[in-house]
Design a protein around this motif. Sequence first.
Motif, PDB file in Angstrom:
ATOM      1  N   LEU A 117      -9.967   9.065  -8.293  1.00  0.00           N
ATOM      2  CA  LEU A 117     -11.154   8.404  -8.837  1.00  0.00           C
ATOM      3  C   LEU A 117     -10.855   6.958  -9.209  1.00  0.00           C
ATOM      4  CD1 LEU A 117     -14.068   8.497  -9.938  1.00  0.00           C
ATOM      5  CD2 LEU A 117     -13.138   9.387 -12.094  1.00  0.00           C
ATOM      6  N   LEU A 118      -9.706   6.741  -9.840  1.00  0.00           N
ATOM      7  CA  LEU A 118      -9.334   5.404 -10.281  1.00  0.00           C
ATOM      8  C   LEU A 118      -9.187   4.451  -9.094  1.00  0.00           C
ATOM      9  CD1 LEU A 118      -8.385   3.511 -12.580  1.00  0.00           C
ATOM     10  CD2 LEU A 118      -6.069   4.354 -12.170  1.00  0.00           C
ATOM     11  N   ASN A 119      -8.445   4.884  -8.074  1.00  0.00           N
ATOM     12  CA  ASN A 119      -8.191   3.994  -6.942  1.00  0.00           C
ATOM     13  C   ASN A 119      -9.427   3.823  -6.060  1.00  0.00           C
ATOM     14  OD1 ASN A 119      -5.164   3.137  -6.739  1.00  0.00           O
ATOM     15  ND2 ASN A 119      -5.111   5.269  -7.412  1.00  0.00           N
ATOM     16  N   LEU A 120     -10.284   4.845  -5.972  1.00  0.00           N
ATOM     17  CA  LEU A 120     -11.521   4.703  -5.200  1.00  0.00           C
ATOM     18  C   LEU A 120     -12.442   3.673  -5.860  1.00  0.00           C
ATOM     19  CD1 LEU A 120     -13.453   5.514  -2.948  1.00  0.00           C
ATOM     20  CD2 LEU A 120     -14.235   7.417  -4.401  1.00  0.00           C
ATOM     21  N   SER A 121     -12.623   3.786  -7.174  1.00  0.00           N
ATOM     22  CA  SER A 121     -13.479   2.816  -7.874  1.00  0.00           C
ATOM     23  C   SER A 121     -12.872   1.418  -7.803  1.00  0.00           C
ATOM     24  CB  SER A 121     -13.676   3.238  -9.333  1.00  0.00           C
ATOM     25  OG  SER A 121     -12.434   3.316 -10.012  1.00  0.00           O
ATOM     26  N   SER A 122     -11.543   1.330  -7.914  1.00  0.00           N
ATOM     27  CA  SER A 122     -10.870   0.032  -7.832  1.00  0.00           C
ATOM     28  C   SER A 122     -11.028  -0.580  -6.449  1.00  0.00           C
ATOM     29  CB  SER A 122      -9.377   0.190  -8.154  1.00  0.00           C
ATOM     30  OG  SER A 122      -9.191   0.711  -9.441  1.00  0.00           O
TER      31      SER A 122
ATOM     32  N   ALA B 268      -6.040   1.248  -1.572  1.00  0.00           N
ATOM     33  CA  ALA B 268      -6.211   2.288  -0.558  1.00  0.00           C
ATOM     34  C   ALA B 268      -4.985   3.187  -0.523  1.00  0.00           C
ATOM     35  CB  ALA B 268      -6.447   1.644   0.811  1.00  0.00           C
ATOM     36  N   GLY B 269      -3.801   2.579  -0.655  1.00  0.00           N
ATOM     37  CA  GLY B 269      -2.578   3.375  -0.713  1.00  0.00           C
ATOM     38  C   GLY B 269      -2.549   4.284  -1.927  1.00  0.00           C
ATOM     39  N   GLY B 270      -3.021   3.770  -3.067  1.00  0.00           N
ATOM     40  CA  GLY B 270      -3.074   4.597  -4.271  1.00  0.00           C
ATOM     41  C   GLY B 270      -4.036   5.762  -4.127  1.00  0.00           C
TER      42      GLY B 270
ATOM     43  N   SER C 176      -7.733  -3.741  -9.484  1.00  0.00           N
ATOM     44  CA  SER C 176      -8.516  -4.402  -8.437  1.00  0.00           C
ATOM     45  C   SER C 176      -8.640  -5.893  -8.712  1.00  0.00           C
ATOM     46  CB  SER C 176      -9.898  -3.757  -8.330  1.00  0.00           C
ATOM     47  OG  SER C 176     -10.581  -3.771  -9.575  1.00  0.00           O
ATOM     48  N   ILE C 177      -9.709  -6.279  -9.380  1.00  0.00           N
ATOM     49  CA  ILE C 177     -10.018  -7.696  -9.599  1.00  0.00           C
ATOM     50  C   ILE C 177      -8.877  -8.403 -10.331  1.00  0.00           C
ATOM     51  CG2 ILE C 177     -11.580  -9.268 -10.808  1.00  0.00           C
ATOM     52  CD1 ILE C 177     -13.791  -7.133 -10.302  1.00  0.00           C
TER      53      ILE C 177
ATOM     54  N   GLY D  43       0.821  -1.212   0.000  1.00  0.00           N
ATOM     55  CA  GLY D  43       0.000   0.000   0.000  1.00  0.00           C
ATOM     56  C   GLY D  43       0.853   1.260   0.000  1.00  0.00           C
ATOM     57  N   LEU D  44       1.915   1.255   0.803  1.00  0.00           N
ATOM     58  CA  LEU D  44       2.810   2.420   0.868  1.00  0.00           C
ATOM     59  C   LEU D  44       3.572   2.604  -0.437  1.00  0.00           C
ATOM     60  CD1 LEU D  44       3.598   4.589   2.945  1.00  0.00           C
ATOM     61  CD2 LEU D  44       5.478   3.109   3.672  1.00  0.00           C
ATOM     62  N   LEU D  45       3.971   1.481  -1.051  1.00  0.00           N
ATOM     63  CA  LEU D  45       4.666   1.580  -2.341  1.00  0.00           C
ATOM     64  C   LEU D  45       3.736   2.128  -3.418  1.00  0.00           C
ATOM     65  CD1 LEU D  45       7.329   0.996  -3.831  1.00  0.00           C
ATOM     66  CD2 LEU D  45       6.391  -1.235  -4.441  1.00  0.00           C
TER      67      LEU D  45
END
Length: 442
Positions: free
Chosen positions: A263-268, A149-151, A325-326, A19-21
């Motif tokens: 937006l990308l990471n929230l949807s993912s 979540a990190g993204g 994500s998936i 996540g940090l990376l």
Amino acid sequence: MIDLNEDRLKFFFPALAIGLLTAAFVITKTGRDALFFQGAGILQLPVATMIIAAASLPLAIIFVKAMKIWGARPARIGILLFAATVIGVAAPFLRPGDSPLLFAIFMFVPSIFGILFASLWLLASDIFETTPKNSAAHIFSRIGASSLAGGMLGGFAAKGLAMMIEARWMLFIGAILIVAVMGLVLMMHRRYPTNIRAKSASEETNRHYLAPLSNVYARTLLLIAMAGALAGMLIDVQFYIVATEAKMDEQGNANFFANFYILLNLSSLLLQLFLAPKIQDKIGLGGGLMVLPFALLGSATFATAAATAFSRSVLKITEGGLRSSIHRSIWEQAFIRIESSDRSFVKLAIDGVAARMAEGAGAMAMFFWVRAVAPDGMPEGPLDTAWMSWLTLLTVIVWLAITHKLRSQLRKEKAAVEQREMDCERFPEQCPCTTELGKGIP
């Protein structure tokens, strides 16, 4: 007795590190893109992609050699330290526009982060090597959610930083976060001994360098990675053209890319939390790998029929959201089926070399396209990317066909295993396991 706290820590450390990376990658990439995609930066993208593809093989070979000489774990620490040093030292000297240093860093960031992510996911595979497959699937899904979540947090951080500092200092902050990841990796190395069994000298004798890729399963993964990488590269270029044609300044670019990554990471993340585990439970690994190309088939058709900024943005969000994500968590699990001693080589060969070579082939076509449409610099009107839309659609169809072949292969293997188990129940004296266990019994 199972130590629940220890089990939580075993998941927590790799999840936090990845996540940090991811946060470091998003912050670094936002700063890099904000500087690079001003003026005619988009016209340099084909050359940059070809150089990245050409450099991927020697980079992967160097990393594999380092793992063979010093071991996978010391090599992992070395590559993290190298990445943090190069990005951190270069950051203060970066300037927007036509700069050789910026061009070099633009290529270095995806190349080095690709190896970093592969190395950390391999560490997770090592830690959970002996975990049952069903449990490992859920653990990898949760680690994938931590990455997203990190993204997302990285996107929010980049958006806030864009209002306070110049884009080049985002790369410096990214380098500091890589050092923090290195600290977590050192902690995991000390806490969890490796489960990977090295091959003996007799096993390595007469074994050619590409032997790990000799089985059908590994070669099918390689073809899937190449098709997916080419499709992703074409989608990225169309998206970057949308950003370039908006003609924003450095801060506007930084805000644009930060908003996109949020937006990308929230949807993912939402997809990963609520859909990924259910999808894999219902359709398995092979079916899960078909989700991304199947979704892109619809989005690419839309972008081909209506080549607008909106359609290309939808295509990018679909590809980025599902890939992060998936697809990502299931893709990483696909490598668990490969023998642990060969896994590092196979993953680097597939994700680090073959995928980059496919992108390089696409970049070569774009290079000649750029020479034709913009021989003297950025043209006045919008760029015609209709051919990219058609090539994307064709590539997605090929990708889907290869993945369907892998799914059929996995189904046949599962049916064969079930048949052997039934035969063992009906004829226990013919079952190899039963025969071996029965030796020595009077």
